[in-house]
Scaffold this motif. Structure first.
Motif, PDB file in Angstrom:
ATOM      1  N   GLU A  94       9.398 -54.376 -47.819  1.00  0.00           N
ATOM      2  CA  GLU A  94       9.508 -53.274 -46.868  1.00  0.00           C
ATOM      3  C   GLU A  94      10.914 -52.664 -46.909  1.00  0.00           C
ATOM      4  OE1 GLU A  94       8.436 -54.014 -42.615  1.00  0.00           O
ATOM      5  OE2 GLU A  94       6.543 -54.583 -43.600  1.00  0.00           O
ATOM      6  N   LYS A  95      11.913 -53.568 -46.909  1.00  0.00           N
ATOM      7  CA  LYS A  95      13.311 -53.115 -46.928  1.00  0.00           C
ATOM      8  C   LYS A  95      13.610 -52.250 -48.142  1.00  0.00           C
ATOM      9  CE  LYS A  95      15.465 -57.134 -44.817  1.00  0.00           C
ATOM     10  NZ  LYS A  95      16.195 -58.350 -45.198  1.00  0.00           N
ATOM     11  N   VAL A  96      13.049 -52.637 -49.293  1.00  0.00           N
ATOM     12  CA  VAL A  96      13.386 -51.909 -50.523  1.00  0.00           C
ATOM     13  C   VAL A  96      12.415 -50.758 -50.800  1.00  0.00           C
ATOM     14  CG1 VAL A  96      14.521 -53.915 -51.555  1.00  0.00           C
ATOM     15  CG2 VAL A  96      12.129 -53.458 -52.093  1.00  0.00           C
ATOM     16  N   GLY A  97      11.527 -50.519 -49.845  1.00  0.00           N
ATOM     17  CA  GLY A  97      10.616 -49.379 -49.972  1.00  0.00           C
ATOM     18  C   GLY A  97       9.445 -49.618 -50.908  1.00  0.00           C
ATOM     19  N   LEU A  98       9.013 -50.888 -51.023  1.00  0.00           N
ATOM     20  CA  LEU A  98       7.860 -51.182 -51.884  1.00  0.00           C
ATOM     21  C   LEU A  98       6.746 -51.868 -51.083  1.00  0.00           C
ATOM     22  CD1 LEU A  98       9.629 -52.621 -55.097  1.00  0.00           C
ATOM     23  CD2 LEU A  98       8.715 -50.328 -54.804  1.00  0.00           C
ATOM     24  N   SER A  99       6.628 -51.513 -49.816  1.00  0.00           N
ATOM     25  CA  SER A  99       5.620 -52.158 -48.952  1.00  0.00           C
ATOM     26  C   SER A  99       4.238 -52.104 -49.565  1.00  0.00           C
ATOM     27  CB  SER A  99       5.526 -51.436 -47.619  1.00  0.00           C
ATOM     28  OG  SER A  99       6.732 -51.450 -47.012  1.00  0.00           O
ATOM     29  N   GLY A 100       3.537 -53.192 -49.450  1.00  0.00           N
ATOM     30  CA  GLY A 100       2.143 -53.227 -49.885  1.00  0.00           C
ATOM     31  C   GLY A 100       1.944 -53.350 -51.370  1.00  0.00           C
ATOM     32  N   LEU A 101       3.026 -53.518 -52.124  1.00  0.00           N
ATOM     33  CA  LEU A 101       2.858 -53.592 -53.585  1.00  0.00           C
ATOM     34  C   LEU A 101       2.931 -55.032 -54.101  1.00  0.00           C
ATOM     35  CD1 LEU A 101       4.958 -50.538 -54.833  1.00  0.00           C
ATOM     36  CD2 LEU A 101       2.512 -50.684 -54.422  1.00  0.00           C
ATOM     37  N   GLU A 102       2.867 -56.017 -53.175  1.00  0.00           N
ATOM     38  CA  GLU A 102       3.054 -57.402 -53.618  1.00  0.00           C
ATOM     39  C   GLU A 102       1.994 -57.877 -54.611  1.00  0.00           C
ATOM     40  OE1 GLU A 102       2.887 -56.233 -50.479  1.00  0.00           O
ATOM     41  OE2 GLU A 102       2.628 -57.911 -49.096  1.00  0.00           O
ATOM     42  N   ASN A 103       0.802 -57.260 -54.557  1.00  0.00           N
ATOM     43  CA  ASN A 103      -0.247 -57.733 -55.475  1.00  0.00           C
ATOM     44  C   ASN A 103      -0.335 -56.938 -56.775  1.00  0.00           C
ATOM     45  OD1 ASN A 103      -1.059 -59.829 -53.784  1.00  0.00           O
ATOM     46  ND2 ASN A 103      -2.218 -58.378 -52.520  1.00  0.00           N
ATOM     47  N   LYS A 104       0.576 -55.989 -56.947  1.00  0.00           N
ATOM     48  CA  LYS A 104       0.575 -55.202 -58.190  1.00  0.00           C
ATOM     49  C   LYS A 104       1.268 -55.998 -59.292  1.00  0.00           C
ATOM     50  CE  LYS A 104      -0.900 -51.070 -56.738  1.00  0.00           C
ATOM     51  NZ  LYS A 104      -2.133 -50.530 -57.217  1.00  0.00           N
ATOM     52  N   LYS A 105       0.884 -55.704 -60.528  1.00  0.00           N
ATOM     53  CA  LYS A 105       1.584 -56.305 -61.658  1.00  0.00           C
ATOM     54  C   LYS A 105       2.796 -55.410 -61.996  1.00  0.00           C
ATOM     55  CE  LYS A 105      -0.470 -60.105 -62.843  1.00  0.00           C
ATOM     56  NZ  LYS A 105      -1.667 -60.323 -63.600  1.00  0.00           N
ATOM     57  N   PRO A 106       3.890 -55.992 -62.519  1.00  0.00           N
ATOM     58  CA  PRO A 106       5.067 -55.164 -62.834  1.00  0.00           C
ATOM     59  C   PRO A 106       4.740 -53.965 -63.725  1.00  0.00           C
ATOM     60  CG  PRO A 106       5.601 -57.481 -63.053  1.00  0.00           C
ATOM     61  CD  PRO A 106       4.129 -57.416 -62.782  1.00  0.00           C
TER      62      PRO A 106
END
Lengths: 252, 249
Positions: free
Chosen positions: A117-129
């Motif tokens: 959330e802090k780095v502006g990538l909320s909700g992307l934890e399940n994405k692959k790099p």
């Protein structure tokens, strides 16, 4: 926060010293950039702090304690994001915590969520790099560095592989992060403007072997914006630094 | 519409089969050159002994041989990756061992183990452990130094570097090794059976040869190829499902 005391280092393959009795000091909460021409030994300094290399003489202290026998005292962010492609973004961020074994699984998941959330990538934890853009990958790598839990962050040219527009927006983003997190940042770059825009102090590697780092205070407070770079005192410092780097490049 | 990438290969194979069919019909000597249709017909006629006795025998040999090869190959690759001295000692010996014609050694194994399953298993192991070891070793080495360094900065030990970095990095290589090793293990088992056995598709093919039954010689070979292709397809499918990041490292 970070102190080099008479540190000397030589690569086995070289017959000259890379660092010779080098001493310098970084204060807690500072944003300091180290600049120098390619091959001048900027990354060697970082590798010594991370203990990826061992100094021959002298001592490196973090929080007034020698780094020997210590772990987890610094977070290192390399030039490439080095996200593991088989792990999701969330699993990548958990990696330093899994190694340190200081948190439960639930705590790790919670920390990953809040850091994303802090780095502006909320909700992307399940994405692959591979599903992220270059800038997003660097943000994820920065989040992973934050999750080492260290107060000292070593950022080794983290934006050099990005295109110009992404790079400047990442610089602005990094400043916001630093102002919020109050971490001590040591930032390697060969880009003088980047160093001036980000740092409170710039350390210049002037010659080889590195015997001292020439320190310049950046004549501009925080918060900053791009226009700060056009101030006459900033322009004058920029020219001075470029001249120094040119001279150094001719020496190497 | 999705383009079928296998179409040119299918057309080419079909064309070869047609040439073979008409060529064999022209030669008209089924005992040495049967037509594809005659082979399929014979395969159907011989289905009972082939599928109930000989195929299970060959698959047992292949399975045991492959399992031993995987265990041996994985162990050797890990040992060579962990200990530079082991790499310096074992790697050149393994490369040199590949110049020994295993098939020429097979009669010796029959002498040692008789007509038991172990002479065939040994041939299979000798043929397959090498590609597994070398490919997996390359896989373990494919983990970038930068990534290993990063793990060190997190405070990782060798054990964590192995399980969290090297092993996942080597997985695509493991699948490649399997795709190479499976057909080779089937060939190894068949060669072993050819030289000395009382059951198995290799043995059956040789028995048909002595009876001048050309189609009977080909039938078990066709079966072996089909089995190898099916297993490799299954492995490829699993690889596609599990390794979604090949080339991203």
């Amino acid at each position: 926060m970070l102190e080099f005391k008479d540190v000397s280092f030589k690569y086995d393959s070289d017959d000259y010293y890379m660092l010779e009795n080098l001493s310098f000091h970084i204060n807690k909460g500072e944003f300091v950039s180290v600049i120098g021409a390619s091959g001048c030994g900027k990354s060697t300094i970082f590798r010594l702090i991370c203990k990826l290399l061992e100094c021959e003489n002298g001592q490196i202290l973090v929080d007034n304690q020698s780094i020997d026998q210590r772990k987890g005292y610094c977070g290192y962010m390399p030039q490439k994001d080095l996200l593991f492609p088989w792990r999701t973004v969330g699993e990548n961020l958990k990696l330093p915590m899994q190694i340190q074994k200081t948190f439960t699984k639930e705590q790790m998941t919670e920390k990953v969520k809040s850091t994303l959330e802090k780095v502006g990538l909320s909700g992307l934890e399940n994405k692959k790099p591979s599903e992220l853009s270059g800038g997003m990958r660097q943000r994820a790598a920065f989040a992973r560095t934050l999750l080492t839990g260290s107060d000292l962050l070593l950022l080794d040219e983290p934006f050099s592989a990005l295109d110009f527009l992404t790079r400047i927006s990442m610089q602005e983003w990094l400043l916001e992060q630093w102002e919020r997190e109050h971490k001590t940042v040591l930032f390697i770059t060969h880009d003088v403007e980047e160093a001036l825009f980000l740092s409170g102090r710039v350390l210049v590697i002037e010659d080889l072997p590195i015997k001292k780092l020439v320190s310049f205070d950046v004549p501009c407070g925080y918060p900053r914006n791009r226009e700060s770079l056009t101030k006459p005192e900033m322009l004058s410092l920029r020219e001075q630094l470029i001249k120094m780097l040119r001279r150094e490049a001719n020496l190497i | 519409m999705r383009k079928n990438n296998n179409l040119p290969a299918l057309i080419f194979t079909f064309a070869l089969l047609i040439i073979w069919q008409f060529g064999a019909m022209k030669v008209n000597a089924a005992y040495i050159l049967p037509t594809p249709l005659q082979i399929i017909k014979r395969l159907w006629e011989l289905r009972e002994p082939l599928f109930t006795a000989h195929l299970p025998a060959t698959m047992t040999c292949t399975g045991i041989g492959l399992l031993i090869s995987i265990v041996l190959g994985v162990a050797l690759a890990i040992i060579m990756d962990m200990f530079p001295l082991a790499e310096k000692t074992l790697y050149p010996v393994m490369i040199a061992s590949q110049t020994i014609p295993t098939t020429a050694l097979a009669p010796l194994f029959v002498m040692w183990f008789g007509y038991t399953i172990w002479s065939k298993v040994l041939v299979t192991v000798l043929i397959t452990f090498f590609p597994i070891t070398v490919t997996l070793f390359d896989g373990l080495r494919s983990a970038k130094t930068d990534m290993i360094d990063l793990m060190h900065t997190f405070g990782a030990n060798d054990y964590e570097i192995f399980f969290k970095l090297k092993l996942p990095a080597a997985l695509p290589y493991f699948f490649s090794a399997m795709k190479m090793a499976i057909p080779m293990s089937i060939i190894g088992a068949a060669i072993g059976e050819w030289l000395g056995a009382t059951a198995g598709l290799g043995y059956f093919s040789r028995r048909m040869m002595t009876q001048l039954d050309g189609a009977g010689v080909f039938a078990p070979i066709v079966l072996l190829s089909a089995i190898a292709m099916i297993i490799v397809s299954i492995i490829s499918y699993l690889e596609k499902k599990l390794i979604t990041w090949r080339g991203d490292l």
